[in-house]
Design an enzyme around this catalytic site. Structure first.
Site, PDB file in Angstrom:
ATOM      1  N   VAL A 335      28.473  15.583   5.250  1.00 33.88           N
ATOM      2  CA  VAL A 335      28.629  14.359   6.044  1.00 33.88           C
ATOM      3  C   VAL A 335      30.084  14.168   6.447  1.00 33.88           C
ATOM      4  O   VAL A 335      31.008  14.470   5.679  1.00 33.88           O
ATOM      5  CB  VAL A 335      28.136  13.114   5.264  1.00 33.88           C
ATOM      6  N   ASP A 336      30.267  13.701   7.650  1.00 34.37           N
ATOM      7  CA  ASP A 336      31.586  13.276   8.099  1.00 34.37           C
ATOM      8  C   ASP A 336      31.880  11.923   7.453  1.00 34.37           C
ATOM      9  O   ASP A 336      30.959  11.171   7.120  1.00 34.37           O
ATOM     10  CB  ASP A 336      31.581  13.164   9.623  1.00 34.37           C
ATOM     11  N   LYS A 337      33.151  11.616   7.253  1.00 30.34           N
ATOM     12  CA  LYS A 337      33.493  10.339   6.606  1.00 30.34           C
ATOM     13  C   LYS A 337      33.468   9.187   7.610  1.00 30.34           C
ATOM     14  O   LYS A 337      32.697   8.240   7.461  1.00 30.34           O
ATOM     15  CB  LYS A 337      34.886  10.419   5.964  1.00 30.34           C
TER      16      LYS A 337
END
Length: 667
Positions: A335-337
């Site tokens: 996941v991207d932050k």
């Protein structure tokens, strides 16, 4: 008359007519001591073995009605068989046609009628089920608005929705469907976006908010500038995507199709060998009937269509059967932050006052005064907080000097204000930092961006800005682990300190910080080399290489992005993080049902084969059991249509009101 016409061309017309003729045949033969069962012709069929069960040496009215019932049910089956042969394909219909014709030629009119009648019933059930599982698509099509009210030359004009032009102003009144994608120019309203995002709670809309075609106003009045019309709306793209997805084959289905291509001729060969070796034509014909792989052929598509349809109703678009199968195998999620685990909008989180002569409001006023002339992204949360607390600067700074990598220097009301890090303080000769350096370090360790504020030559406070973690993020991680995802990995371009703070708060298993787009791609490839099936969740811009490399690319909040809807393997139309584990869970459940259906179909054929050679299964009984397995496979797949999204465990602290009501009902 309209209903009668609909029935005439419906799925059940042929089975009903055939069934009535069969019942009439039994009535003529057994009612009133058979006195209506007139003899029509002498026997014209071939004599067979003792297993033929022929009804006599004359052709009676009862035989004729039974034969008619078989012809009515078998005509379409035979036509389909011939059409398949024309394209060099041996179909299931050919097995049934040969068996039914063979039964007639040896005088087994009841067996012939029973086989074709039961097979036509199976076809009707399959067609009806596929129509029902495609109901999600029908529901989407049903919400497409027909009319729009637009402003032209200052007047309200009602026009077909497809004729609205880009940039026109559309009026949306209470209870109306929004006919276009667009931006609200003025007005306020509560909009039900369930058709797009799957969320049933109406969303408040006002100026500058985005709205979507097919959503419904539940109060208020909006003026909307059209940005997408006709086929260029989010709803139209969703409909197109669901159509394609439901027709796309899974790998398992492709294998079954190839298997059936060889299986059907093999059954015909087995039946021929059984007849020749046993001299029992009935045995050969019975093998043709019970060897039909009907349940096997429908086992996969009915589950895929139901699973993709159920997902679409919940605001989850899956690209097709292959992607659904891959999603069920996911073992790692990257996941991207920013914008995924966090809100993507920095807010002012801390104001630590260090000067006893100052208070929070005074510090905020000086900081806002300095940042008012700044274009830096971190200026916005400071100015927003100052406005909300009523201490916005009344005059602009006399001059503003950004110092790259350090902060900003401004003169406000004749005094020098510094907002930045310790390096900025040192550059301007402020060496007495007191507790400010320690406070800044503590805030930085918590994943926040700390800024020291100095007025003239003294430090007065430390403030911190951070991108807040979404309330659902920890629950999403727990849900992913609960459904079998082995690890959840954060890939971010942010600093390691910030990443570690986010990971500690959410339960992330592994972090990779300070990454460029190509680094994210490498991280995904590394997980794949370790044997993981990887899903990548991102925004599709700087994450594009990683999304393309991952086994499954997931786009969050895709309702407003045409590219995301078209390109993502899984597009989550809403912005709720819990849609991700829900999507994976639905895929897992669909694949489980596919496997159950295959087991049921193959198991039925094997049991029937054993029964035939043991001498206990007739042609009609074999077809009855065969169609029973088709019905079981269909009903098993239909369970997917009853799955509620809240059957994935949603923690109470992040569940919506409707979620909690559904959970209570399930207990």
């Amino acid at each position: 008359m309209k209903a009668l016409g609909k029935f005439r061309y419906g799925n059940w017309f042929i089975p009903v007519v055939s069934g009535l003729l069969i019942l009439l045949s039994f009535g003529v033969q057994y009612l009133f001591a058979g006195q209506w069962n007139a003899t029509l012709t002498p026997r014209w069929w071939f004599a067979a073995t003792e297993h033929s069960h022929e009804t006599g040496h004359v052709f009676t009215l009862s035989n004729a009605l039974m034969l008619a019932g078989g012809i009515v049910a078998g005509y379409k089956i035979s036509v389909n068989a011939v059409r398949a042969l024309q394209v060099k394909f041996i179909s299931i219909d050919l097995l049934v046609s040969i068996a039914a014709l063979g039964a007639v030629l040896i005088g087994n009119f009841w067996e012939s009628a029973a086989v074709t009648f039961l097979f036509s019933v199976g076809h009707a059930l399959e067609a009806g089920t596929m129509n029902k599982t495609r109901a999600a698509l029908a529901e989407l099509v049903a919400v497409v608005p027909d009319q729009a009210v637009v402003l032209r030359n200052g007047e309200q004009v009602q026009v077909p929705a497809t004729e609205v032009k880009m940039g026109e102003t559309v009026l949306v009144k209470n209870g109306a469907k929004i006919p276009v994608d667009g931006l609200v120019i003025s007005g306020t309203g509560a909009i039900d976006e369930a058709t797009i995002t799957g969320e049933s709670i109406p969303v408040e809309k006002s100026a500058a908010d985005q709205v979507f075609a097919g959503t419904i106003s539940h109060g208020g009045f909006l003026q909307v500038k059209a940005t997408g019309t006709g086929a260029d709306t989010t709803l139209a793209r969703i409909i197109h995507r669901v159509e394609e997805a439901q027709d796309a084959k899974a790998k398992t289905q492709t294998f079954i199709d190839r298997f059936s291509k060889w299986y059907t001729p093999a059954v015909m060969l087995l039946a021929l060998l059984a007849w020749l070796t046993s001299a029992d034509v009935v045995l050969g014909l019975t093998l043709l009937v019970i060897g039909c792989p009907g349940a096997l052929v429908i086992s996969i598509p009915v589950a895929i269509v139901a699973g993709i349809g159920r997902s679409a109703r919940n605001g989850i678009l899956i690209k097709g059967g292959e992607y659904l199968e891959n999603a069920a195998r996911i073992t790692a999620v990257a996941v991207d932050k920013t914008g995924t685990l966090t809100e993507g909008r920095p807010v002012l989180t801390d104001i630590v006052v260090l000067d006893p002569k100052m208070d929070r409001s005074a510090v905020l006023r000086w900081a806002a005064g300095a940042e008012a002339g700044s274009e830096h992204p971190l200026a916005a949360p400071i100015l927003d907080t100052a406005r909300d607390e009523g201490v916005s600067p009344t005059t602009l700074a006399e001059d503003v000097t950004p110092v790259i990598g350090k902060g900003i220097v401004a003169h406000v009301e004749g005094q020098q204000v510094l907002v930045g890090n310790t390096a900025l303080m040192a550059q301007y000769g402020i060496t007495e930092l007191g507790a400010s350096a320690e406070v800044a370090d503590e805030l930085s360790a918590a994943g926040k961006t700390a800024m020291i504020i100095a007025l003239e030559d003294r430090v007065i406070a430390v403030i911190a800005v951070a991108d807040t973690i979404r309330a659902e993020a920890p629950a999403m991680i727990r849900e992913l682990h609960a459904i079998g995802v082995k690890k959840v990995v954060m890939l971010t371009g942010d600093s390691r300190k910030v990443a570690e703070a986010i990971a500690a708060a959410t339960g992330i298993d592994e972090i990779h910080a300070s990454l460029f787009p190509e680094d994210k791609l490498a991280a995904v490839a590394q997980m794949q080399s370790e044997g993981h099936v990887v899903a990548m969740v991102g925004d599709g811009v700087n994450d594009a290489p990683a999304l393309a490399t991952a086994d499954i690319g997931v786009a969050m909040g895709a309702a407003g992005s045409a590219v995301a809807v078209q390109t993502a393997d899984i597009a989550l139309m809403g912005d709720r993080l819990l849609k991700l584990p829900e999507a994976i869970w639905l895929a897992q459940r669909t694949v489980r049902i596919m496997r159950q259906n295959i087991t049921i179909a193959l198991g039925t054929v094997l049991i029937l084969l054993a029964g035939v050679f043991a001498g206990g299964v007739s042609m009609s009984l074999g077809m009855l059991v065969h169609e029973g397995s088709v019905l079981i496979v269909i009903l098993n797949a239909m369970r997917l249509m009853r799955v509620r999204p809240t059957q994935v465990a949603v923690p109470d602290q992040v569940a919506t009101g409707e979620d909690q009501k559904n959970k209570a009902a399930l207990r």
